[in-house]
Design a protein around this motif. Structure first.
Motif, short mmCIF file in Angstrom:
data_model
loop_
_atom_site.label_atom_id
_atom_site.label_comp_id
_atom_site.label_asym_id
_atom_site.label_seq_id
_atom_site.Cartn_x
_atom_site.Cartn_y
_atom_site.Cartn_z
N SER A 55 -35.83 18.01 -40.67
CA SER A 55 -36.14 18.05 -42.09
C SER A 55 -37.63 17.77 -42.26
O SER A 55 -38.18 16.89 -41.59
N PRO A 69 -32.91 14.25 -40.29
CA PRO A 69 -32.35 13.85 -41.58
C PRO A 69 -31.58 12.53 -41.50
O PRO A 69 -30.83 12.30 -40.56
N GLU A 90 -29.23 14.86 -48.69
CA GLU A 90 -30.48 15.55 -48.32
C GLU A 90 -30.28 17.01 -47.95
O GLU A 90 -31.20 17.81 -48.10
N ALA A 91 -29.10 17.34 -47.45
CA ALA A 91 -28.89 18.69 -46.93
C ALA A 91 -27.69 19.39 -47.56
O ALA A 91 -27.46 20.58 -47.31
N PRO A 133 -32.32 22.06 -48.59
CA PRO A 133 -33.07 20.83 -48.89
C PRO A 133 -32.83 20.30 -50.30
O PRO A 133 -32.87 21.04 -51.27
N VAL A 137 -36.46 15.89 -49.43
CA VAL A 137 -36.64 16.79 -48.29
C VAL A 137 -37.28 18.09 -48.77
O VAL A 137 -36.80 18.73 -49.71
N LEU A 140 -35.57 22.37 -44.53
CA LEU A 140 -34.70 22.10 -43.38
C LEU A 140 -34.76 23.32 -42.47
O LEU A 140 -34.74 24.44 -42.96
#
Ligand SMILES: [Zn+2]
Length: 170
Positions: A55, A69, A90-91, A133, A137, A140
């Motif tokens: 990330s 991450p 975050e993802a 992302p 972040v 990614l």
């Protein structure tokens, strides 16, 4: 520099107090606080081709650099639950943590006054979703282990984590 080194007052009653060897003990009310590190939990997600998910940080410290991450563990949260939550935030993916790779000590930033971190890493696989992302972040991306941008990694210990992963998958 330690967590309490700049403290000059008791956080409970406000009396003058001075930390000694990582312990601040209030002479007025007796309150004691010990210096400690901040725990984090992060994932080394590996896909079917053996690539690793990195990330790119959207915030300081090290904005623009690559990271694995993860994030800070909440109070009363198990680091294994934290790593699931962080990957969700975050993802946007659900992960299954597989193996505790290890624990690394570092600092949350490039200078000596940054907080000391205690960083837990799990190998993991994504069981639901495609990484996109969110949060802090910026990007990614999946990297083959040999193509990880070693000069653009955020935290010094990340290099050691990735080296261990490469060794295990060699
Ligand atoms: Zn006090």
């Amino acid at each position: 520099m330690g967590e309490l080194d700049q403290w000059k007052h008791c956080p409970r009653c406000g009396a003058d107090a001075e930390p000694v060897a990582g312990l601040l003990e209030c002479p007025e009310c007796g309150f004691r606080v010990y210096a400690s590190s901040k725990p984090t939990a992060s994932a080394v997600c590996v896909d079917d081709e053996g690539r690793v998910l990195l990330s790119r940080r959207g915030i300081d410290p090290f904005a623009g650099k690559w990271d694995l991450p993860g994030g800070f563990v909440d109070e009363e949260e198990h680091p294994r639950d934290c790593v699931r939550r962080e990957l969700r935030e975050e993802a946007g993916v659900e992960i299954e943590p597989l193996e505790l790779l290890g624990v690394w000590i570092d600092r949350y930033g490039g200078n000596g006054s940054a907080a000391v971190t205690l960083n837990f890493y799990w190998t993991a696989r994504i069981v639901e979703g495609t990484p996109e992302p969110h949060d802090d972040v910026a990007e990614l991306r999946w990297f083959p282990p040999s193509e990880v941008p070693a000069d653009e990694l955020a935290f010094p210990h990340t290099r050691d984590v990735l080296a261990l992963v490469r060794q295990q998958h060699a």
